[in-house]
Design an enzyme around this catalytic site. Structure first.
Site, PDB file in Angstrom:
ATOM      1  N   SER A  83       0.936  -1.017  -0.110  1.00 44.79           N
ATOM      2  CA  SER A  83      -0.109  -0.067  -0.035  1.00 44.79           C
ATOM      3  C   SER A  83       0.754   1.414   0.093  1.00 44.79           C
ATOM      4  O   SER A  83       2.120   1.255   0.340  1.00 44.79           O
ATOM      5  CB  SER A  83      -0.932   0.152   1.172  1.00 44.79           C
ATOM      6  OG  SER A  83      -1.322   1.327   1.266  1.00 44.79           O
ATOM      7  N   TYR A  86      -2.322  -0.737  10.374  1.00 43.18           N
ATOM      8  CA  TYR A  86      -2.374  -1.067   9.120  1.00 43.18           C
ATOM      9  C   TYR A  86      -0.973  -0.551   8.248  1.00 43.18           C
ATOM     10  O   TYR A  86      -0.510  -1.493   7.344  1.00 43.18           O
ATOM     11  CB  TYR A  86      -3.527  -0.255   8.452  1.00 43.18           C
ATOM     12  CG  TYR A  86      -3.812  -0.563   6.915  1.00 43.18           C
ATOM     13  CD1 TYR A  86      -4.347  -1.728   6.356  1.00 43.18           C
ATOM     14  CD2 TYR A  86      -3.363   0.316   5.782  1.00 43.18           C
ATOM     15  CE1 TYR A  86      -4.558  -1.949   5.258  1.00 43.18           C
ATOM     16  CE2 TYR A  86      -3.589   0.240   4.518  1.00 43.18           C
ATOM     17  CZ  TYR A  86      -4.114  -1.044   4.187  1.00 43.18           C
ATOM     18  OH  TYR A  86      -4.364  -1.298   2.964  1.00 43.18           O
TER      19      TYR A  86
END
Length: 624
Positions: free
Chosen positions: A494, A507
């Protein structure tokens, strides 16, 4: 030209895929393809050993072997194809159980090899053209078959691998010698270096002595070490004699044809060219201008070395089957026509690369995972869609088949469960084969400050986002490494991997770990031809926002934030299909780190050149 034939009954070897070691003709070890019907075709003073598998009423696929092989090099490919086609293999004159011409000199010319092909084709498929497949010297002579006038109407299609037309090669050389440029001279010198063995095979006596001596005994070990050919029933006991006789293929043809290549060597049938990217003997540059000679040309590239019939049989069988069915004449009875119905050829991006390859995608029930599965399906890959959502995975597999995947399966697995992943890997390798591409895409979202994020929250995120990737890389990557024929692993990271945020500590940490894991694996696996890529999307319109958790808030507030996040991501409206395109490009180009969205690319550049600015941005608190 037709030859006489006599036929023997089916070999008594059951349904095994191995070879018999019975004594046979000429004092050589007898090699019989398991379950094959055997016949002998007499032509031009030799007797050819021909093996047939499958239903003789179906389209005939005729496989021609190369040097220093016998027909058994095709045993794995033939076994796959025989489920749908009438498969025919024969030992080229002087090889395997076929007899050798007398004298050897002048007995292996392309003209005589063409006589042999026509005799076999007339014997096994007198009323219908055959689909020709050649590897190495089997491809070289098959180029002759498909470009001479006397075979017109006898060949429905031709699949070539690792063997050029000597006529095309001759023109290729002349063009580079008469109109040299630095690039062309480099190509000529490069192929000249790869062709070192051709010079040796033209020397008198020496090749025969080498093959009957130390080279013959060491050849199986060389194939296992250099080409990663699995140990087993190949090469066959006739190797030494095959190699000694086969030297005359080069002596009778190469110099004469390269000096005086035919000007009319145009293919009169559709041609499929399969080019192994790691071929030690042939440069892909040889085929740059092939469209001039084969107007109906389909190109495919394969991550493999020279002996792909032994190392990539499933892949080859899938491509051959697709090409045969695409070009099969449907002027048959209704029953036959239904059996060989023409499929829709793969038309997606990179179909030449991924057609027939085996690809597994985790998190495939929706979002980026589903889009990635569809992109590989459009490229003709066989797809394994994995998700803990059984219905979603099944739907992805079903749609993949409709889109263009020759086969697609759904598997229900929680990627964080190590034992479940090991069972999945065992099932996939047993039932579908070893993966060519693995996409570790499954992930979950979690937002909230560090002190609001509990230990249980951390465990859930790391179990899926990091440990799920570790399990996939370790278990499936090990299978790729053991196969020894390369592959590719794609891990979905990501932009959060390099863009810190006060709202995403768990995350971002999990994705940063995935990015570093990918970099480390890339370094370790490079020597085994296994590429590793980290895909780093930014804000993509998927349903991860609808399922993301928010730490430190009650259920009602979490629901409100999920809806607002989904609305914001929807307004951004960057489609997951563009991420899927980036995944395929990353595999083809073997890219290391791939930021996808504009904000992801911007953050990646800032992380390298303006990290202080990126840290300042990280202090901003999003208002949801």
């Amino acid at each position: 030209m037709s030859g006489q034939s006599r036929q023997s009954g089916q070999s008594g070897l059951g349904g095994q895929s191995g070879l018999g070691g019975l004594s046979g003709q000429g004092g050589q070890g007898r090699q019989v393809l398991a379950g094959a019907r055997e016949r002998w075709v007499r032509t031009g003073g030799v007797e050819l050993c021909v093996a047939e598998l499958g239903d003789a009423s179906q389209p005939t696929v005729l496989l021609v072997h190369g040097y220093p092989d016998s027909k058994e090099v095709w045993s794995e490919v033939a076994a796959h194809l025989s489920e749908r086609f009438h498969v025919v293999l024969y030992d080229v004159r002087g090889h395997g159980r076929s007899t050798a011409p007398t004298p050897l000199r002048g007995g292996f010319t392309l003209e005589k090899l063409t006589d042999d092909f026509l005799a076999v084709a007339d014997a096994v498929s007198p009323d219908r053209p055959v689909h020709l497949v050649g590897h190495d010297w089997g491809s070289v002579q098959s180029w002759e078959f498909v470009t001479v006038r006397r075979t017109e109407g006898r060949i429905a299609s031709f699949t070539s691998m690792s063997g050029p037309s000597l006529d095309h090669f001759g023109h290729w050389i002349k063009k580079r010698m008469t109109r040299p440029t630095p690039r062309r001279v480099g190509q000529l010198l490069g192929q000249g270096a790869k062709s070192w063995y051709v010079y040796l095979l033209h020397t008198p006596v020496l090749p025969e002595l080498a093959w009957r001596g130390p080279l013959g005994s060491q050849w199986p070990k060389i194939l296992r070490r250099v080409e990663k050919v699995p140990a087993g029933d190949y090469p066959t006991p006739s190797l030494r004699t095959d190699a000694a006789h086969g030297a005359w293929l080069y002596r009778d043809n190469v110099r004469a044809r390269l000096r005086r290549p035919r000007a009319d060597a145009y293919a009169h049938a559709p041609v499929q060219l399969i080019t192994p990217t790691g071929d030690l003997f042939l440069s892909p540059k040889l085929y740059e201008e092939l469209e001039l000679w084969a107007p109906q040309l389909t190109r495919r590239t394969l991550a493999g070395k020279h002996w792909v019939p032994r190392t990539r049989p499933e892949q080859l069988a899938a491509w051959i089957a697709d090409f045969v069915r695409t070009h099969e004449d449907l002027g048959l009875s209704s029953a036959q026509g239904a059996a060989v119905a023409r499929p829709k050829a793969a038309a997606g991006r990179h179909a030449d690369r991924f057609g027939g390859q085996l690809v597994l995608v985790t998190g495939a029930a929706s979002g980026i995972g589903r889009a990635t599965a569809f992109a590989f399906a459009e490229a003709g890959a066989r797809v394994v869609a994995v998700d803990r959502d059984a219905d979603g995975a099944a739907r992805t597999a079903e749609l993949s088949r409709l889109i263009g995947a020759p086969a697609a399966w759904a598997e229900t697995v929680d990627v964080s469960d190590e034992q479940a992943m090991e069972k999945l890997a065992e099932k996939v390798s047993t039932e579908y084969g070893v993966l060519d591409v693995l996409v570790n895409n499954a992930g979950i979202g979690l937002s909230g400050s560090f002190f609001d994020t509990t230990a249980e929250d951390w465990k859930k995120v790391l179990d899926v986002n990091l440990w799920g990737v570790i399990h996939g890389c370790r278990i499936f990557g090990q299978q790729m490494a053991d196969r020894g024929q390369g592959g590719h692993i794609v891990n979905t990271a990501s932009a959060a991997a390099y863009q810190p945020s006060r709202a995403l500590p768990a995350y971002s940490t999990s994705k940063a770990a995935v990015l570093m894991l990918s970099e480390c694996l890339r370094a370790e696996l490079a020597g085994q031809d296994i590429g590793v890529s980290a895909i780093c999307p930014g804000i993509v319109n998927t349903n991860i926002t609808a399922t993301a958790r928010f730490a430190g808030v009650d259920a009602a507030e979490e629901k409100r934030r999920q809806k607002k996040s989904s609305r914001l991501y929807g307004l951004r409206n960057f489609p997951p299909e563009r991420v899927a395109d980036a995944v395929l490009d990353a595999v083809v180009k073997n890219q290391a780190v791939v930021p996808v969205t504009p904000e992801s690319r911007g953050a990646y550049l800032m992380s390298r050149f303006a990290p202080r600015t990126l840290r300042a941005i990280a202090r901003w608190e999003p208002r949801l």
